[in-house]
Design a protein around this motif. Structure first.
Motif, PDB file in Angstrom:
ATOM      1  N   GLU A 199       0.832  -1.204   0.000  1.00  0.00           N
ATOM      2  CA  GLU A 199       0.000   0.000   0.000  1.00  0.00           C
ATOM      3  C   GLU A 199       0.863   1.249   0.000  1.00  0.00           C
ATOM      4  O   GLU A 199       1.851   1.351   0.743  1.00  0.00           O
ATOM      5  CB  GLU A 199      -0.946  -0.010   1.195  1.00  0.00           C
ATOM      6  CG  GLU A 199      -1.962   1.114   1.156  1.00  0.00           C
ATOM      7  CD  GLU A 199      -3.214   0.811   1.955  1.00  0.00           C
ATOM      8  OE1 GLU A 199      -4.144   1.642   1.915  1.00  0.00           O
ATOM      9  OE2 GLU A 199      -3.269  -0.262   2.591  1.00  0.00           O
ATOM     10  N   LEU A 200       0.473   2.221  -0.821  1.00  0.00           N
ATOM     11  CA  LEU A 200       1.227   3.455  -0.985  1.00  0.00           C
ATOM     12  C   LEU A 200       0.650   4.563  -0.109  1.00  0.00           C
ATOM     13  O   LEU A 200      -0.522   4.529   0.278  1.00  0.00           O
ATOM     14  CB  LEU A 200       1.208   3.892  -2.450  1.00  0.00           C
ATOM     15  CG  LEU A 200       1.762   2.876  -3.454  1.00  0.00           C
ATOM     16  CD1 LEU A 200       1.565   3.382  -4.885  1.00  0.00           C
ATOM     17  CD2 LEU A 200       3.244   2.612  -3.177  1.00  0.00           C
ATOM     18  N   ALA A 201       1.478   5.541   0.164  1.00  0.00           N
ATOM     19  CA  ALA A 201       1.054   6.681   0.975  1.00  0.00           C
ATOM     20  C   ALA A 201       0.259   7.667   0.132  1.00  0.00           C
ATOM     21  O   ALA A 201       0.265   7.613  -1.101  1.00  0.00           O
ATOM     22  CB  ALA A 201       2.282   7.369   1.573  1.00  0.00           C
ATOM     23  N   ALA A 202      -0.425   8.583   0.797  1.00  0.00           N
ATOM     24  CA  ALA A 202      -1.173   9.635   0.099  1.00  0.00           C
ATOM     25  C   ALA A 202      -0.223  10.383  -0.825  1.00  0.00           C
ATOM     26  O   ALA A 202       0.932  10.657  -0.479  1.00  0.00           O
ATOM     27  CB  ALA A 202      -1.796  10.591   1.106  1.00  0.00           C
ATOM     28  N   GLY A 203      -0.708  10.670  -2.018  1.00  0.00           N
ATOM     29  CA  GLY A 203       0.085  11.392  -2.997  1.00  0.00           C
ATOM     30  C   GLY A 203       0.857  10.509  -3.946  1.00  0.00           C
ATOM     31  O   GLY A 203       1.394  11.002  -4.943  1.00  0.00           O
ATOM     32  N   GLU A 204       0.909   9.190  -3.670  1.00  0.00           N
ATOM     33  CA  GLU A 204       1.632   8.270  -4.548  1.00  0.00           C
ATOM     34  C   GLU A 204       0.641   7.567  -5.482  1.00  0.00           C
ATOM     35  O   GLU A 204      -0.445   7.164  -5.066  1.00  0.00           O
ATOM     36  CB  GLU A 204       2.407   7.242  -3.733  1.00  0.00           C
ATOM     37  CG  GLU A 204       3.515   7.846  -2.876  1.00  0.00           C
ATOM     38  CD  GLU A 204       4.366   6.776  -2.234  1.00  0.00           C
ATOM     39  OE1 GLU A 204       5.202   6.169  -2.939  1.00  0.00           O
ATOM     40  OE2 GLU A 204       4.181   6.519  -1.031  1.00  0.00           O
ATOM     41  N   VAL A 205       1.055   7.396  -6.726  1.00  0.00           N
ATOM     42  CA  VAL A 205       0.187   6.853  -7.764  1.00  0.00           C
ATOM     43  C   VAL A 205       0.331   5.338  -7.844  1.00  0.00           C
ATOM     44  O   VAL A 205       1.450   4.810  -7.876  1.00  0.00           O
ATOM     45  CB  VAL A 205       0.509   7.488  -9.132  1.00  0.00           C
ATOM     46  CG1 VAL A 205      -0.358   6.880 -10.229  1.00  0.00           C
ATOM     47  CG2 VAL A 205       0.289   9.000  -9.077  1.00  0.00           C
ATOM     48  N   GLY A 206      -0.797   4.639  -7.879  1.00  0.00           N
ATOM     49  CA  GLY A 206      -0.783   3.186  -7.998  1.00  0.00           C
ATOM     50  C   GLY A 206      -2.140   2.673  -8.424  1.00  0.00           C
ATOM     51  O   GLY A 206      -3.008   3.423  -8.890  1.00  0.00           O
ATOM     52  N   GLU A 207      -2.339   1.352  -8.258  1.00  0.00           N
ATOM     53  CA  GLU A 207      -3.612   0.762  -8.650  1.00  0.00           C
ATOM     54  C   GLU A 207      -4.667   1.011  -7.583  1.00  0.00           C
ATOM     55  O   GLU A 207      -4.420   0.852  -6.388  1.00  0.00           O
ATOM     56  CB  GLU A 207      -3.476  -0.749  -8.861  1.00  0.00           C
ATOM     57  CG  GLU A 207      -4.774  -1.393  -9.355  1.00  0.00           C
ATOM     58  CD  GLU A 207      -4.692  -2.891  -9.514  1.00  0.00           C
ATOM     59  OE1 GLU A 207      -5.625  -3.465 -10.135  1.00  0.00           O
ATOM     60  OE2 GLU A 207      -3.732  -3.504  -9.026  1.00  0.00           O
ATOM     61  N   VAL A 208      -5.880   1.380  -8.034  1.00  0.00           N
ATOM     62  CA  VAL A 208      -7.004   1.598  -7.127  1.00  0.00           C
ATOM     63  C   VAL A 208      -7.604   0.246  -6.759  1.00  0.00           C
ATOM     64  O   VAL A 208      -8.044  -0.502  -7.635  1.00  0.00           O
ATOM     65  CB  VAL A 208      -8.074   2.492  -7.781  1.00  0.00           C
ATOM     66  CG1 VAL A 208      -9.259   2.689  -6.835  1.00  0.00           C
ATOM     67  CG2 VAL A 208      -7.479   3.833  -8.195  1.00  0.00           C
ATOM     68  N   CYS A 209      -7.628  -0.046  -5.452  1.00  0.00           N
ATOM     69  CA  CYS A 209      -8.219  -1.290  -4.953  1.00  0.00           C
ATOM     70  C   CYS A 209      -9.269  -0.954  -3.899  1.00  0.00           C
ATOM     71  O   CYS A 209      -9.171   0.073  -3.222  1.00  0.00           O
ATOM     72  CB  CYS A 209      -7.144  -2.198  -4.368  1.00  0.00           C
ATOM     73  SG  CYS A 209      -5.874  -2.683  -5.574  1.00  0.00           S
ATOM     74  N   THR A 229      -9.138  -2.948  -9.254  1.00  0.00           N
ATOM     75  CA  THR A 229      -9.899  -2.348 -10.351  1.00  0.00           C
ATOM     76  C   THR A 229      -9.123  -2.266 -11.652  1.00  0.00           C
ATOM     77  O   THR A 229      -9.720  -2.165 -12.722  1.00  0.00           O
ATOM     78  CB  THR A 229     -10.347  -0.930  -9.985  1.00  0.00           C
ATOM     79  OG1 THR A 229      -9.205  -0.053  -9.957  1.00  0.00           O
ATOM     80  CG2 THR A 229     -11.059  -0.903  -8.636  1.00  0.00           C
ATOM     81  N   GLY A 230      -7.787  -2.273 -11.581  1.00  0.00           N
ATOM     82  CA  GLY A 230      -6.994  -2.067 -12.782  1.00  0.00           C
ATOM     83  C   GLY A 230      -6.862  -0.600 -13.143  1.00  0.00           C
ATOM     84  O   GLY A 230      -6.114  -0.250 -14.052  1.00  0.00           O
ATOM     85  N   ASP A 231      -7.585   0.284 -12.437  1.00  0.00           N
ATOM     86  CA  ASP A 231      -7.470   1.717 -12.682  1.00  0.00           C
ATOM     87  C   ASP A 231      -6.287   2.270 -11.905  1.00  0.00           C
ATOM     88  O   ASP A 231      -5.943   1.783 -10.822  1.00  0.00           O
ATOM     89  CB  ASP A 231      -8.741   2.442 -12.246  1.00  0.00           C
ATOM     90  CG  ASP A 231      -9.908   2.158 -13.156  1.00  0.00           C
ATOM     91  OD1 ASP A 231      -9.686   1.946 -14.355  1.00  0.00           O
ATOM     92  OD2 ASP A 231     -11.056   2.152 -12.668  1.00  0.00           O
ATOM     93  N   ILE A 232      -5.689   3.303 -12.445  1.00  0.00           N
ATOM     94  CA  ILE A 232      -4.551   3.953 -11.810  1.00  0.00           C
ATOM     95  C   ILE A 232      -5.021   5.254 -11.181  1.00  0.00           C
ATOM     96  O   ILE A 232      -5.686   6.066 -11.835  1.00  0.00           O
ATOM     97  CB  ILE A 232      -3.432   4.230 -12.830  1.00  0.00           C
ATOM     98  CG1 ILE A 232      -3.049   2.929 -13.552  1.00  0.00           C
ATOM     99  CG2 ILE A 232      -2.219   4.845 -12.154  1.00  0.00           C
ATOM    100  CD1 ILE A 232      -2.605   1.816 -12.621  1.00  0.00           C
ATOM    101  N   GLY A 233      -4.688   5.445  -9.903  1.00  0.00           N
ATOM    102  CA  GLY A 233      -5.154   6.647  -9.229  1.00  0.00           C
ATOM    103  C   GLY A 233      -4.286   7.022  -8.056  1.00  0.00           C
ATOM    104  O   GLY A 233      -3.272   6.382  -7.763  1.00  0.00           O
ATOM    105  N   VAL A 234      -4.715   8.089  -7.359  1.00  0.00           N
ATOM    106  CA  VAL A 234      -3.977   8.594  -6.207  1.00  0.00           C
ATOM    107  C   VAL A 234      -4.974   9.187  -5.216  1.00  0.00           C
ATOM    108  O   VAL A 234      -6.010   9.738  -5.606  1.00  0.00           O
ATOM    109  CB  VAL A 234      -2.938   9.662  -6.644  1.00  0.00           C
ATOM    110  CG1 VAL A 234      -3.612  10.841  -7.325  1.00  0.00           C
ATOM    111  CG2 VAL A 234      -2.086  10.126  -5.478  1.00  0.00           C
ATOM    112  N   LEU A 235      -4.671   9.053  -3.922  1.00  0.00           N
ATOM    113  CA  LEU A 235      -5.449   9.678  -2.861  1.00  0.00           C
ATOM    114  C   LEU A 235      -4.682  10.858  -2.300  1.00  0.00           C
ATOM    115  O   LEU A 235      -3.459  10.777  -2.115  1.00  0.00           O
ATOM    116  CB  LEU A 235      -5.723   8.677  -1.733  1.00  0.00           C
ATOM    117  CG  LEU A 235      -6.698   7.529  -1.996  1.00  0.00           C
ATOM    118  CD1 LEU A 235      -6.635   6.525  -0.852  1.00  0.00           C
ATOM    119  CD2 LEU A 235      -8.120   8.042  -2.163  1.00  0.00           C
TER     120      LEU A 235
END
Length: 540
Positions: A371-381, A418-424
């Motif tokens: 799991e990535l920290a806020a601001g880092e881009v990765g796969e949305v799960c 989801t296979g989507d790429i996103g960031v929180l």
């Protein structure tokens, strides 16, 4: 189905929440509260029927008896392809009381598309209008599991009404809220649709959350909210966000069978509809059509808008009409329905699609699964929330029907990938950076390029092809195709479009085909679609 049955169909059993969720445990119990509160209140309106709570319960009992007489029981698949009307809601609720598995087939799908889904889901009973019943009947030789086609035609040769003779379905087996209840087909990245399987628990939870979050009614609001449903109820998400959510929040449902601006306005005026959900193009037309007056829309309190990108011009139009911003959100068939939503009462955050709904926690994972920290881009799960009233109540789909490898990939680690790429961001706002698999959203309808490309590849004279979405102010995106002819072939645009129309739903058919001399490709031979979007294709 038992756990063994789930495994046989490539599905994964889900753990049960540690505590019960307030509200009905199954869709079979959905009408209990409205019946107890006011049996004479109108709950469902369609072109051919109007039902009080008591009348709807009786209609569902008759339909359940009819379906049982056709051989349906727990775990059996029933497919339905009908226009929005009272019948489709009644049939759905009846199937849920039997523990059967619902498969909605969107009416615009071409006959080969319907046949594929019927065959894949091993459907035994099909309910269709005159057109869809005829389409499916023409494919019977390809459907070894389909034992009965029932025509539903209130204005013509209607077989269905003749089956509704008894409202005593006999002893019903207890319905397991965590067994398969519905299969929602989503266009596959391989060019063939795959069926996301959901439980009755999944189907009910979005409505429970929505009912709990609903604002306290004011003195100006009607005693009985009325939810209109103009989008197709054959789409499972619309059944979840329509009747299932409405009956948990105390609203009545109007199954609207017209999506043109004047037709929707007439439904709204005649039934005093207070809210409905639609795609931007539908709302735009409703608010700008010269024959639609303010008086026709005076009962509307809000319109939910989703399913497509919203041009700035539409956002301004919405704000002028309703005095508030239109909110954005993010969801997917596999969830099911919504995952995030934007609170329009808070200051806007440009580019966001809102925060996770109360039952959900969003995880952004790196390529290593960490799991990535806020601001880092990765796969949305997507997984269950950790706290609040709906902590650990959410469960994702059981998997993809008869696709164990894809199920394992999508649900690895106990999360929905989801296979989507996103960031929180730090406040939990989700930003989607890249759509999964180049999905095209045309007027709210999902179009997977691979599915259209598969059909184009089947046409004579096509050596290679690529399909992308092109921005459009009204629809959000248009489907456009690029084709490389085979050596010596003379195939033209008209022939390819005719081929597509014969094998695809109308909204999936490309609006234009550009012939190219060749494609820019990666070292692995894949077409670089970014070059097509940038206008770098080599014209033939």
């Amino acid at each position: 189905m038992t756990a063994l049955d789930l495994a046989r169909h490539g599905l994964v059993p889900m753990s049960r929440p540690p505590r019960p969720v307030p509200g009905p445990a199954t869709v079979a119990e959905l009408l209990d509260a409205p019946l107890a509160a006011d049996p004479d209140r109108v709950l469902l309106v369609g072109r051919h029927g109007r039902h009080t709570a008591q009348g709807l319960d009786q209609a569902v009992r008759r339909a359940a008896t009819a379906l049982r007489g056709l051989g349906l029981g727990a775990g059996d698949r029933i497919a339905v392809s009908l226009p929005n009307d009272d019948t489709i809601v009644v049939a759905f609720l009846a199937a849920m009381r039997l523990g059967a598995v619902w498969v909605g087939l969107n009416r615009p799908l071409a006959a080969p598309e319907k046949a594929y889904m019927l065959r894949d889901a091993q459907v035994s009973v099909f309910l269709g209008d005159a057109v869809t019943a005829r389409e499916v009947g023409s494919c019977l030789g390809e459907l070894p599991d389909l034992g009965r086609i029932v025509r539903v035609d209130p204005d013509g040769d209607d077989e269905w009404s003749g089956l509704l003779v008894d409202d005593d379905p006999g002893p019903l087996v207890p319905v397991d809220p965590f067994a398969p209840a519905a299969i929602a087909y989503t266009s596959g990245t391989t060019g063939f649709p795959k069926g996301a399987v959901h439980t009755q628990h999944n189907l009910l939870l979005p409505g429970r959350v929505s009912a709990r979050r609903a604002p306290v009614p004011s003195a100006q609001q009607p005693a009985t909210p009325v939810m209109g449903v103009p989008l197709p109820l054959t789409i499972l998400n619309l059944m979840i966000l329509g009747p299932l959510a409405a009956y948990q929040s105390g609203a009545a449902v109007v199954a609207m069978d017209r999506i043109d601006a004047v037709g929707m306005a007439e439904w709204i005026r005649d039934e005093r509809v207070t809210t409905f959900a639609a795609v931007p193009a539908m709302v735009h037309d409703l608010l700008t059509h010269p024959e639609v007056t303010d008086e026709m829309l005076e009962s509307i309190e809000a319109i939910g808008v989703g399913g497509a990108d919203m041009p700035d011009a539409f956002r301004r139009l919405y704000e002028e009409r309703f005095g508030r911003r239109v909110g954005t959100g993010y969801g997917l068939t596999e969830a099911p329905t919504s995952v995030t939503g934007e609170d329009v009462n808070l200051p806007p955050v440009p580019g966001t699609c809102g925060r996770a709904l109360p039952q959900i926690r969003i995880h952004i994972l790196g390529d290593d699964g960490i799991e990535l920290a806020a601001g880092e881009v990765g796969e949305v799960c997507v997984g269950p929330s950790d706290d609040g009233d709906f902590a650990d109540t959410y469960r994702p789909m059981l998997g993809y029907w008869n696709r164990p490898e894809e199920t394992a990939t999508a649900l690895r680690g106990g999360l929905l990938h989801t296979g989507d790429i996103g960031v929180l961001d730090e406040e939990g706002n989700l930003f989607i950076k890249d759509r999964r698999n180049d999905l095209v959203i045309r007027g709210g309808a999902n179009v997977y390029p691979a599915e259209v490309e598969r059909v184009l590849h089947d046409a004579a004279g096509v050596a290679a092809c690529a399909v992308i979405g092109e921005p459009d102010d009204r629809l959000g995106e248009r489907v456009v195709a690029f084709v490389e002819r085979a050596p010596g072939a003379t195939v033209d645009e008209a022939a390819l479009l005719a081929h597509c129309r014969a094998n695809l739903a109308r909204y999936k058919v490309p609006e234009s085909i550009t012939f190219v001399a060749g494609f820019d490709r990666t070292p692995m031979g894949k077409i670089r679609k970014t070059a097509l979007r940038d206008g770098a294709a080599r014209l033939a």
